[in-house]
Design an enzyme around this catalytic site. Structure first.
Site, mmCIF file in Angstrom:
data_model
loop_
_atom_site.group_PDB
_atom_site.id
_atom_site.type_symbol
_atom_site.label_atom_id
_atom_site.label_comp_id
_atom_site.label_asym_id
_atom_site.label_seq_id
_atom_site.Cartn_x
_atom_site.Cartn_y
_atom_site.Cartn_z
ATOM 1 N N THR A 177 -5.675 12.407 6.044
ATOM 2 C CA THR A 177 -4.326 12.623 6.571
ATOM 3 C C THR A 177 -4.319 13.780 7.557
ATOM 4 O O THR A 177 -3.792 13.662 8.676
ATOM 5 C CB THR A 177 -3.326 12.882 5.431
ATOM 6 O OG1 THR A 177 -3.341 11.777 4.529
ATOM 7 C CG2 THR A 177 -1.922 13.059 5.980
ATOM 8 N N SER A 217 -7.606 4.944 3.537
ATOM 9 C CA SER A 217 -7.402 4.160 2.320
ATOM 10 C C SER A 217 -7.782 2.700 2.565
ATOM 11 O O SER A 217 -8.406 2.053 1.715
ATOM 12 C CB SER A 217 -5.940 4.240 1.861
ATOM 13 O OG SER A 217 -5.684 5.444 1.175
ATOM 14 N N LYS A 247 4.432 2.230 8.929
ATOM 15 C CA LYS A 247 3.227 3.031 9.176
ATOM 16 C C LYS A 247 1.976 2.157 9.243
ATOM 17 O O LYS A 247 1.157 2.285 10.160
ATOM 18 C CB LYS A 247 3.079 4.094 8.076
ATOM 19 C CG LYS A 247 1.919 5.053 8.280
ATOM 20 C CD LYS A 247 1.777 6.006 7.106
ATOM 21 C CE LYS A 247 3.002 6.838 6.890
ATOM 22 N NZ LYS A 247 2.816 7.845 5.813
ATOM 23 N N LYS A 266 5.397 2.035 -2.717
ATOM 24 C CA LYS A 266 5.387 3.441 -3.138
ATOM 25 C C LYS A 266 5.733 3.508 -4.608
ATOM 26 O O LYS A 266 6.428 2.630 -5.149
ATOM 27 C CB LYS A 266 6.402 4.255 -2.332
ATOM 28 C CG LYS A 266 6.046 5.731 -2.216
ATOM 29 C CD LYS A 266 4.908 5.957 -1.223
ATOM 30 C CE LYS A 266 4.591 7.440 -1.064
ATOM 31 N NZ LYS A 266 3.585 7.652 -0.010
ATOM 32 N N ASN A 277 -2.856 19.509 0.943
ATOM 33 C CA ASN A 277 -4.012 18.795 1.483
ATOM 34 C C ASN A 277 -3.884 18.543 2.978
ATOM 35 O O ASN A 277 -4.737 18.954 3.770
ATOM 36 C CB ASN A 277 -4.198 17.481 0.723
ATOM 37 C CG ASN A 277 -5.319 16.639 1.296
ATOM 38 O OD1 ASN A 277 -5.093 15.794 2.140
ATOM 39 N ND2 ASN A 277 -6.546 16.888 0.848
ATOM 40 N N LYS A 299 0.855 -1.194 0.000
ATOM 41 C CA LYS A 299 0.000 0.000 0.000
ATOM 42 C C LYS A 299 0.877 1.225 0.000
ATOM 43 O O LYS A 299 1.799 1.339 0.811
ATOM 44 C CB LYS A 299 -0.892 0.016 1.247
ATOM 45 C CG LYS A 299 -1.940 1.108 1.208
ATOM 46 C CD LYS A 299 -3.082 0.710 0.322
ATOM 47 C CE LYS A 299 -4.033 1.851 0.014
ATOM 48 N NZ LYS A 299 -3.505 2.789 -0.987
#
Length: 419
Positions: A193, A352, A97, A109, A224, A73
């Site tokens: 986030t 997510s 994380k 990533k 954001n 992810k």
């Protein structure tokens, strides 16, 4: 320029952080060999036909760091300074994380070395679809699920989802998260986030006995995550005295009107020219006396050369890797309470996960339900990390890494090695 970022190798820093936590955990060498390094690294050449008819080649990457606890992810970023080592570092951090907030994903990533600010929407679409085709064998709801990151958004995810679905012959909404709502996106994803940052700041203030109402806040990076965190802090009664973006910064010691500033940013794309505020440089912004500093831009914004100038009591890492290890040591020596990135900004990957679950179940939740679930996850994770900090007398970063690395190590031990 937004940051006073030094040229540091993000991947080397990620490995340093791993080693520091693994040493405290007493992790054996066999386990370290299995979980420290990426499982898979893909570099692709992406040719794109530009609007003027010529072909340009872009270098792009997808890194899968760990699948020990579930599918990979992690976001995809478009930025002129993207490098393979940066993407490897980000994938590594994503593994820890996901484990810190205890969701069943591993880290991945992606990145494309390009300048999206100088590309048209059509060029970005062609780039995205070609890049998706290049990484197609690696991604999928059960393998690796991309998401938005720097200079990518829900439209980018829609193009990826459509390209993947056309290749499969049927709609596969679960291949990405951060999609538009009408394609299987989740309510609350856009704010996730920043909302997670806010929840961890609430926890830190409670632990430190620092009243959030009236607290002075500086936000470095008004994208954001930074803008949503600022909005929620403003609504909670905190005083956001300065923010900046990639081109300018604004400061008012009595506090900025964040809803109005967000409106200006939506109209003009920058915070410059905000009434009742004065300009401020990136260097001066980081040096402002405040209760809470929220670095929400890119990596290495606070380093050995400027860390001593930071006067905040709490640093909440909304960005990935905004503090170097050397900066950590300087701030820890000054008594600054750091909320590390793999905890502080984990709200995005948590929602997510919620989106992926909803897509796979074909059943969608209400917005307040998502906020309640997110708050519970973030506050449990904060308290888990804080307990390790207090029990082992280590800093919050090592504690968070210990929690994440320890959970991945446990998964690897139980699974064993095949064949």
């Amino acid at each position: 320029m937004l940051t006073t970022t030094r040229t540091e190798n993000a991947y080397e820093l990620a490995l340093q952080n791993f080693d520091a936590a693994a040493d405290v955990l007493g992790l054996d060498n066999d386990t370290r060999e299995m979980i420290k390094f990426p499982e898979r690294v893909l570099t692709v050449s992406v040719p794109v036909r530009m609007d003027d008819g010529r072909i340009r080649r872009f270098e792009a990457y997808r890194v899968q760091h760990s699948s020990a606890r579930g599918p990979g992810k992690g976001g995809i970023r478009y930025h002129p300074q993207v490098t393979l080592d940066e993407v490897k570092a980000l994938a590594t951090w994503m593994t820890w994380k996901c484990a810190v907030v205890n969701i069943p994903f591993g880290g991945a990533k992606g990145g494309v070395t390009c300048d999206p600010k100088h590309m048209s929407a059509h060029e970005l679409e062609r780039l995205t679809r070609r890049y998706t085709s290049a990484i197609l064998p690696l991604i999928g709801p059960e393998k690796d699920i991309p998401a938005p990151d720097v200079y990518t958004n829900s439209q980018t995810m829609a193009w990826i989802m459509d390209t993947f679905s056309m290749m499969k012959g049927y709609a596969v909404p679960g291949v990405v998260t951060g999609k538009p709502l009408n394609l299987g996106g989740s309510l609350g994803r856009n704010e996730a986030t920043g909302r997670g940052v806010f929840y961890t700041i609430e926890c830190a203030c409670q632990h430190l006995g620092l009243p959030l109402k009236g607290a002075s806040v500086v936000v470095q990076g008004f994208g954001n995550a930074g803008s949503i965190a600022a909005q929620l802090l403003h609504a909670a009664g905190a005083k956001v005295i300065a923010v900046n973006d990639s081109s300018s910064g604004v400061y008012n010691r009595n506090g900025l009107n964040i809803p109005e500033l967000m409106h200006l940013k939506s109209l003009t794309g920058k915070v410059e020219g905000f009434p009742e505020a004065e300009p401020i440089t990136p260097e001066d912004l980081l040096a402002l006396e405040c209760d809470i500093l929220v670095p929400a831009a890119l990596e290495n914004a606070v380093h050995v050369d400027n860390a001593a100038k930071v006067k905040a009591k709490v640093v909440a890492e909304a960005a990935n890797g905004p503090l170097t290890p050397a900066a950590d040591r300087v701030l820890e020596d000054k008594g600054v309470f750091i909320i590390p990135d793999i905890l502080c900004n984990a709200g995005g990957v948590t929602v997510s996960y919620f989106e992926w679950v909803q897509d796979e179940q074909h059943l969608f939740w209400q917005e307040q339900d998502i906020y309640d679930r997110l708050e519970k996850v973030m506050k449990i994770a904060f308290n888990d990390v804080l307990k390790i900090r207090l029990d082992h007398k280590v800093d919050m970063r090592i504690a968070a890494n210990m929690l994440g690395i320890g959970r991945v190590a446990d998964a690897v031990r139980v699974r064993g090695i095949y064949p």
